[in-house]
Write a protein that holds these residues in place. Structure first.
Motif, PDB file in Angstrom:
ATOM      1  N   ILE A  37       1.138  -1.360   0.128  1.00  0.00           N
ATOM      2  CA  ILE A  37       0.041   0.087   0.237  1.00  0.00           C
ATOM      3  C   ILE A  37       0.989   1.326   0.070  1.00  0.00           C
ATOM      4  O   ILE A  37       2.307   0.857   0.690  1.00  0.00           O
ATOM      5  CB  ILE A  37      -0.880   0.056   1.090  1.00  0.00           C
ATOM      6  N   GLY A  38       0.182   2.365  -0.976  1.00  0.00           N
ATOM      7  CA  GLY A  38       0.989   3.851  -1.112  1.00  0.00           C
ATOM      8  C   GLY A  38      -0.184   4.418  -1.154  1.00  0.00           C
ATOM      9  O   GLY A  38      -0.361   4.350  -2.692  1.00  0.00           O
ATOM     10  N   GLU A  39       0.685   5.839  -1.400  1.00  0.00           N
ATOM     11  CA  GLU A  39      -0.131   7.252  -2.319  1.00  0.00           C
ATOM     12  C   GLU A  39       0.562   6.553  -3.969  1.00  0.00           C
ATOM     13  O   GLU A  39       1.460   6.168  -4.411  1.00  0.00           O
ATOM     14  CB  GLU A  39       0.845   8.032  -1.475  1.00  0.00           C
ATOM     15  N   ASN A  40      -0.509   6.675  -4.824  1.00  0.00           N
ATOM     16  CA  ASN A  40       0.055   6.997  -5.562  1.00  0.00           C
ATOM     17  C   ASN A  40       1.340   7.337  -6.682  1.00  0.00           C
ATOM     18  O   ASN A  40       2.151   8.251  -5.955  1.00  0.00           O
ATOM     19  CB  ASN A  40      -0.935   7.794  -7.208  1.00  0.00           C
ATOM     20  N   GLY A  41       2.124   6.851  -7.190  1.00  0.00           N
ATOM     21  CA  GLY A  41       3.309   7.044  -7.281  1.00  0.00           C
ATOM     22  C   GLY A  41       4.238   6.616  -6.167  1.00  0.00           C
ATOM     23  O   GLY A  41       5.453   7.115  -6.556  1.00  0.00           O
ATOM     24  N   ALA A  42       3.815   6.142  -5.546  1.00  0.00           N
ATOM     25  CA  ALA A  42       4.678   5.254  -4.103  1.00  0.00           C
ATOM     26  C   ALA A  42       5.838   4.037  -4.708  1.00  0.00           C
ATOM     27  O   ALA A  42       6.766   3.626  -4.481  1.00  0.00           O
ATOM     28  CB  ALA A  42       3.612   4.805  -3.235  1.00  0.00           C
ATOM     29  N   HIS A 201      -5.846   0.103  -2.782  1.00  0.00           N
ATOM     30  CA  HIS A 201      -5.963   1.317  -2.222  1.00  0.00           C
ATOM     31  C   HIS A 201      -7.229   1.386  -1.142  1.00  0.00           C
ATOM     32  O   HIS A 201      -7.647   2.547  -0.413  1.00  0.00           O
ATOM     33  CB  HIS A 201      -6.543   2.707  -3.434  1.00  0.00           C
ATOM     34  N   LYS A 202      -7.921   0.659  -1.144  1.00  0.00           N
ATOM     35  CA  LYS A 202      -9.325  -0.063  -0.334  1.00  0.00           C
ATOM     36  C   LYS A 202      -9.037  -0.413   0.650  1.00  0.00           C
ATOM     37  O   LYS A 202      -8.463  -1.468   1.233  1.00  0.00           O
ATOM     38  CB  LYS A 202     -10.144  -1.058  -1.250  1.00  0.00           C
ATOM     39  N   VAL A 441      -5.318   7.337  -0.446  1.00  0.00           N
ATOM     40  CA  VAL A 441      -6.672   8.358   0.480  1.00  0.00           C
ATOM     41  C   VAL A 441      -6.219   9.468   0.289  1.00  0.00           C
ATOM     42  O   VAL A 441      -7.181  10.724   0.642  1.00  0.00           O
ATOM     43  CB  VAL A 441      -6.169   7.669   1.903  1.00  0.00           C
ATOM     44  N   GLY A 442      -4.259   9.992  -0.042  1.00  0.00           N
ATOM     45  CA  GLY A 442      -4.497  11.235   0.152  1.00  0.00           C
ATOM     46  C   GLY A 442      -4.863  11.699  -1.198  1.00  0.00           C
ATOM     47  O   GLY A 442      -4.833  13.152  -0.556  1.00  0.00           O
ATOM     48  N   ALA A 443      -4.508  11.440  -1.939  1.00  0.00           N
ATOM     49  CA  ALA A 443      -4.949  12.517  -3.484  1.00  0.00           C
ATOM     50  C   ALA A 443      -6.683  12.094  -2.909  1.00  0.00           C
ATOM     51  O   ALA A 443      -7.074  13.035  -3.655  1.00  0.00           O
ATOM     52  CB  ALA A 443      -4.670  10.993  -4.783  1.00  0.00           C
ATOM     53  N   LYS A 444      -7.155  11.150  -3.182  1.00  0.00           N
ATOM     54  CA  LYS A 444      -8.925  11.420  -2.552  1.00  0.00           C
ATOM     55  C   LYS A 444      -9.301  12.518  -1.356  1.00  0.00           C
ATOM     56  O   LYS A 444      -9.916  13.353  -1.875  1.00  0.00           O
ATOM     57  CB  LYS A 444      -9.158   9.971  -1.779  1.00  0.00           C
ATOM     58  N   PHE A 445      -8.579  13.027  -0.392  1.00  0.00           N
ATOM     59  CA  PHE A 445      -8.548  13.484   0.254  1.00  0.00           C
ATOM     60  C   PHE A 445      -8.608  14.784  -0.471  1.00  0.00           C
ATOM     61  O   PHE A 445      -8.920  15.988  -0.227  1.00  0.00           O
ATOM     62  CB  PHE A 445      -7.439  13.806   1.598  1.00  0.00           C
TER      63      PHE A 445
END
Length: 506
Positions: A37-42, A201-202, A441-445
Motif C-alpha cells: 500500500i501507498g499513495e499513487n506514485g509511491a 487503495h481500499k 487516500v491522500g489524493a482522495k482527500f
C-alpha cells in the motif's frame, strides 16, 4: 527451506533521472496474503514490475531472492516459469476469444505438435471450478462482466501452477459483491498454499484480508504492519502512507447554503438502440445550486448512462422527458451544447475517455476550451502555459512542469488533470463519475477538498460513486438507482449504507 518465499533487498530504480524506488526492501512469507500500500506514485507497481521481469535484470539495483535463490529475470516469461503471476488492473484478456482460449493462451495444451482443444476445454472447466466461476468455457470473454473476467485472469494464472500471485488493484472496477467474492477466493487460495501480494487503495479490504501490509512512500519502504499484532488499522495505515494523520478523510463544509434548482429532470428516459432496451427509465431528479448530489447504485444500474444522457448524449440514446437548466427547458444534441450551457463531465474512465495520455499536461487542460486561448485559429502558447500552470498550482498536480506527459503521472495526478480540463470551461454543474477510483487516500482527500472549494464558489456537483463511504461522506442528498430506475432519494441525515443497499437492490 526459508520461511520467506520472496525477499526483495535494496531495490532501486530510476527513470531518466527520477528515482522511482530507493533502496526498497520487502519480504513475503509463504502462504500469506501480503498487501502493498501507498499513495499513487509511491512505487508499488514499479516494484512489482521489477519482480515480474517487466523491468529486466540489469535495469535496477538490488537483489530478488525467490524460493531461496537470487533471480535475474530478463523477461516476464522467466518469472512465469518460476511460478510468479501478476494480474494488472487493466485486464490482459482477448475479448473476442473464448474463456478456454484465454486461460491457456501462450500455455496451450498440446498433443504432439497440435493443440488438443478437447483437453483444453476440460482443463479450463477445472480451472473455472477452482475460482468458483460457473460459466461455459466456450463463452466469449466480451460477454462476461468485469468481475467474471477478473476470475478468468486468476484461472489463467492457476493454469500455470502459480506459487506467488500478484494482484494490482484487483477490485478497482468491481462492485461490492464481486469484490467480496474475490477476497473470499484469495482466502481459499491461501488455504491451498498460494501466496498472494495485493496492491490496493481500499483500506477496508486491506484490513479485512491482509496478514501483513508493507507501506511505501516516495519510493521508500516505510514499515511492514502485522495483523496478528493489531497494527493494520485505518489510522495507522493512513499515517504511514501520507506521513501525517488525517482525522477525517471526508472534509466537512461549515456553511451549507443551497440555491434554486440548477438542473431538473422530469420523466427522463434513455433508450439504447444497440442494446435494444432502455438504460434510463422515467427518472426524476433535481440539483440545487451549491449542492453535492450523490448517485449510488450497483454496477449496471444506469448511473453512467444517466450522466451521459445529460451531457449531450454522446452515445446517441433515444431520449424522452424534460431537462431544465436554470429553470429553462433545454435540449443538448452534442456534448459541446452541454459544455456551452455550463455542464462538464469527468468520466469514470480517465485513461480511455478522459485524457490524451500521450500528450502533456497543458494540452490536456486546455483541450475542451481551445477557443479561449486561440486567436484566428492559432493557439497562444504563452497563455496555454500560464493557464495550465495556474491549474497545476491550484489543484496541486505533482509534476516537474506542465510539459510532463500525462501518461507518466500517477492516477491521482491524472485525475486532477482531468478535473482541471473541465474546470477550465467554467461549468456551473460538474458531473463526477467515480472521481476517486483507483487513487490513494491522500489524493482522495485532496479531491474532496477541491470539491468543497468548488461548491463554496457556487458550483453544483453530481457525484456518481460505487463507494458508499464516499457517497455518505461527501453528499448533501443521495439518489439511488437500480436497473435504470431511480428507486430512492434520501437526505444525508437519513441515509446509511443499509438503506442505500436496500434501494439499490430493488
Amino acid at each position: 527451506m526459508s520461511e520467506f518465499i520472496l525477499e526483495m533487498n535494496g531495490i532501486s530504480k530510476e527513470f531518466t533521472g527520477v528515482k522511482a524506488l530507493s533502496n526498497v526492501s520487502f519480504k513475503v512469507k509463504r502462504g500469506e496474503i501480503h498487501c502493498l500500500i501507498g499513495e499513487n506514485g509511491a512505487g508499488k507497481s514499479t516494484l512489482m514490475k521489477v519482480l515480474s521481469g517487466v523491468y529486466p535484470y540489469g535495469t535496477y539495483q538490488g537483489d530478488i531472492v525467490y524460493n531461496g535463490g537470487v533471480q535475474s529475470f530478463s523477461k516476464i516469461s522467466d518469472s512465469v516459469k518460476a511460478g510468479i503471476a501478476i494480474i494488472y488492473q487493466e485486464l490482459a484478456l482477448f475479448p473476442d476469444l473464448t474463456v478456454y482460449e484465454n486461460i491457456f493462451a501462450g500455455n496451450e495444451v498440446k498433443n504432439g505438435a497440435f493443440v488438443d482443444w478437447n483437453r483444453t476445454i476440460v482443463r479450463a472447466a477445472e480451472m473455472l471450478k477452482k475460482v468458483k466461476l460457473n460459466v461455459n468455457p466456450e463463452v466469449l470473454i466480451k460477454d462476461l462482466g468485469v468481475g467474471k473476467q477478473q476470475l478468468v485472469e486468476i484461472a489463467k494464472a492457476l493454469s500455470k501452477e502459480v506459487k506467488l500471485l500478484i494482484l494490482d488493484e484487483p477490485t478497482a472496477a468491481l462492485n461490492e459483491d464481486d469484490s467480496e467474492n474475490l477476497l473470499q477466493l484469495l482466502r481459499e487460495l491461501k488455504n491451498q498454499g498460494i501466496t498472494c501480494i495485493m496492491i490496493s487503495h481500499k483500506l477496508k479490504e486491506v484490513i479485512a484480508i491482509a496478514d501483513k501490509a508493507t507501506v511505501l512512500r516516495d519510493g521508500k519502504t516505510i514499515c511492514t504492519l502485522d495483523a496478528s499484532k493489531g497494527e493494520i488499522t485505518e489510522s495507522i495505515i493512513i499515517k504511514n502512507m501520507v506521513g501525517r494523520e488525517i482525522d477525517d478523510i471526508y472534509p466537512k463544509r461549515a456553511d451549507k447554503q443551497f440555491g434554486d434548482p440548477i438542473l431538473e429532470l422530469r420523466d427522463w428516459s434513455a433508450y439504447d438502440p444497440k442494446l435494444g432496451r432502455s438504460v434510463v427509465k422515467n427518472v426524476h431528479l433535481h440539483v440545487k445550486k451549491g449542492e453535492i448530489v450523490g448517485i449510488a447504485g450497483l454496477m449496471g444500474s444506469g448511473r453512467t448512462e444517466l450522466a451521459q444522457s445529460i451531457f449531450g448524449n454522446p452515445k446517441s440514446y433515444k431520449l424522452q422527458g424534460e431537462l431544465y437548466l436554470d429553470g429553462k427547458r433545454s435540449a443538448f444534441k452534442h456534448p459541446q451544447d452541454a459544455i456551452s450551457a455550463g455542464i462538464a463531465y469527468v468520466t469514470e474512465d480517465r485513461k480511455g475517455d478522459g485524457l490524451f495520455l500521450i500528450q502533456d499536461i497543458k494540452s490536456n487542460i486546455t483541450a475542451a476550451n481551445l477557443h479561449e486561448i486561440s486567436t484566428r485559429g492559432f493557439i497562444n502558447s504563452n497563455e496555454e502555459v500560464s493557464i495550465s500552470n495556474s491549474y497545476k498550482q491550484s489543484l496541486n498536480i505533482k509534476a516537474p512542469s506542465v510539459e510532463q506527459i500525462v501518461g507518466n503521472l500517477s492516477g491521482g495526478n491524472q485525475q486532477k488533470v482531468s478535473l482541471g480540463k473541465w474546470l477550465f470551461v467554467g461549468p456551473k454543474l460538474l458531473i463526477l463519475d467515480e472521481p476517486t477510483r483507483g487513487i490513494d487516500v491522500g489524493a482522495k482527500f485532496e479531491i474532496y477538498t477541491i470539491m468543497n472549494k468548488l461548491i463554496s464558489e457556487g458550483m453544483s456537483i453530481i457525484m456518481i460513486s460505487s463507494e458508499l463511504g464516499e457517497i455518505l461522506g461527501m453528499s448533501d442528498r443521495v439518489y439511488i438507482m437500480a436497473e435504470g430506475r431511480m428507486t430512492g432519494e434520501l437526505s444525508i441525515e437519513e441515509a446509511d449504507q443499509e438503506k442505500i443497499m436496500h434501494f439499490a437492490t430493488q
